[in-house]
Design a protein around this motif. Structure first.
Motif, short mmCIF file in Angstrom:
data_model
loop_
_atom_site.label_atom_id
_atom_site.label_comp_id
_atom_site.label_asym_id
_atom_site.label_seq_id
_atom_site.Cartn_x
_atom_site.Cartn_y
_atom_site.Cartn_z
N TRP A 63 -2.64 6.58 8.59
CA TRP A 63 -2.92 7.26 7.32
C TRP A 63 -2.15 8.58 7.25
N ALA A 103 -5.19 -1.12 3.58
CA ALA A 103 -5.89 0.16 3.75
C ALA A 103 -6.92 0.05 4.88
N PHE A 128 0.94 9.11 -6.01
CA PHE A 128 1.14 10.53 -5.70
C PHE A 128 2.09 11.17 -6.70
N SER A 175 0.88 3.97 -2.97
CA SER A 175 0.51 5.35 -2.65
C SER A 175 1.57 6.34 -3.14
N THR A 176 2.85 5.97 -2.96
CA THR A 176 3.94 6.83 -3.43
C THR A 176 3.92 6.96 -4.94
N CYS A 206 4.56 9.84 1.63
CA CYS A 206 4.41 10.11 0.19
C CYS A 206 4.95 11.49 -0.16
N ILE A 252 0.55 9.50 4.35
CA ILE A 252 0.51 10.74 3.56
C ILE A 252 1.84 11.49 3.69
N LEU A 290 0.84 -1.20 0.00
CA LEU A 290 0.00 0.00 0.00
C LEU A 290 0.87 1.25 0.00
#
Length: 324
Positions: free
Chosen positions: A236, A217, A43, A39-40, A243, A240, A35
């Motif tokens: 979370w 997630a 982004f 996500s990285t 990222c 963030i 995950l």
């Protein structure tokens, strides 16, 4: 050199900060590594879509077919490196292992490209290899006294798998470097485009691990509320932050690479890894024995010797004397 000051501090600050959040996630929810990688990638692709591609209105300088080998290897390296944390590989050892990329680069450069190196570089690589072996053995003998024999055996097997994964990623990263160099030699250097395209094209590969990403997630959503942002789960917020900082780390490395010579980039990246190691040991109180320190010193000293900072400084002084 003044123009490089901001990228240098950007690399050190963002990359070290990123490792803090990555390790925090790895310690609390190690199954979230896929995950985190996804996500990285998402982004960086989103930012590149807006700022670099301008919603695909800017024509690529490098054709998509030129990215094929680079993208494939890039995806494999990132996923395998992050997944290794899911197999009880301590973050300090993870950092030290990745610092040994010169070893893999030297071997594959000789085998794949036919390059030759001086005796000093081979000695440097030998020091790096010995350092990694010392750290690996020191970590393997620590153990967890609170585990049963069966649990300890399972733990050791998983740790061994993690080491194998890091070794594979080390070799794959060297192949990636060779592919990138060949791509730049053929099409020219376009770092912003390359950064965007390699992350964007890699996104469909994550479909094969979709269920794992969704499961992770869900687990992150169940984490405790964040102390500063109580309406958000704490993990979370960490995701963030990782990222954002990872984007900054990659971006600043590309900027630094375009403003200074490769030697300076090598030194900055090596310093970043060493400082990240110190942060991991101090902030997270990771066990670090004298054997670990010996191994770490060999790895980083070998890396600096490979970059020939001492020889380059002598050469610069000789050049200055000649000019006088």
């Amino acid at each position: 050199m003044a123009s490089a000051v901001a990228p240098i501090f950007g690399v050190l600050g963002s990359c070290m900060g990123c490792m803090v959040f990555v390790e925090n996630i790895a310690k609390q929810e190690p199954s979230a590594m896929n995950l985190m990688t996804f996500s990285t990638f998402l982004f960086i692709s989103t930012v590149g879509l807006v700022s670099t591609s301008k919603f695909f209105t800017v024509k690529n300088q490098i054709p998509l077919k030129g990215y094929f080998k680079t993208v494939t290897m890039f995806f494999i390296v990132n996923v395998v490196n992050n997944q290794a944390l899911n197999f009880h590989v301590p973050v300090p050892l993870h950092i030290i292992f990745r610092s040994g990329s010169l070893l893999a680069t030297l071997i594959l450069s000789v085998v794949m490209v036919g390059k030759s190196y001086s005796a000093r570089k081979y000695i440097s690589v030998f020091a790096i290899t010995i350092g990694i072996v010392i750290c690996t053995l020191a970590t393997s003998t620590q153990g967890d006294s609170g585990l049963s024999m069966e649990e300890a055996s399972k733990h050791y097997k998983e740790w061994t798998i993690g080491i194998i994964m890091l070794t594979f990623a080390l070799l794959a990263s060297a192949v990636l470097a060779i592919y990138q160099q060949q791509m730049y030699e053929k099409y020219g250097k376009h770092p912003d485009e390359a950064m965007f395209i390699t992350h964007l094209i890699s996104l469909p590969f994550f479909l094969i691990m979709g269920s794992d990403i969704v499961s992770a997630a869900t687990k992150l959503s169940a984490s405790a509320p964040h102390s500063v942002f109580p309406w958000l789960p704490s993990l979370w917020v960490d995701l963030i932050a990782s990222c954002l900082l990872q984007y900054g780390c990659i971006k600043y490395v590309y900027q630094l690479n375009s403003r200074v010579d490769s030697l300076t980039v090598t030194l900055v990246v090596t310093l970043r890894k060493f400082l990240s190691l110190i942060v991991s040991i101090v902030y997270f109180k990771n066990p670090f024995t004298p054997q670990h320190w010996l191994g770490a010193i060999l790895v980083f000293a070998g890396t600096l010797a490979f970059a020939d900072i001492w020889g380059s400084q002598t050469a610069n002084k000789q050049d200055e004397k000649k000019k006088q």
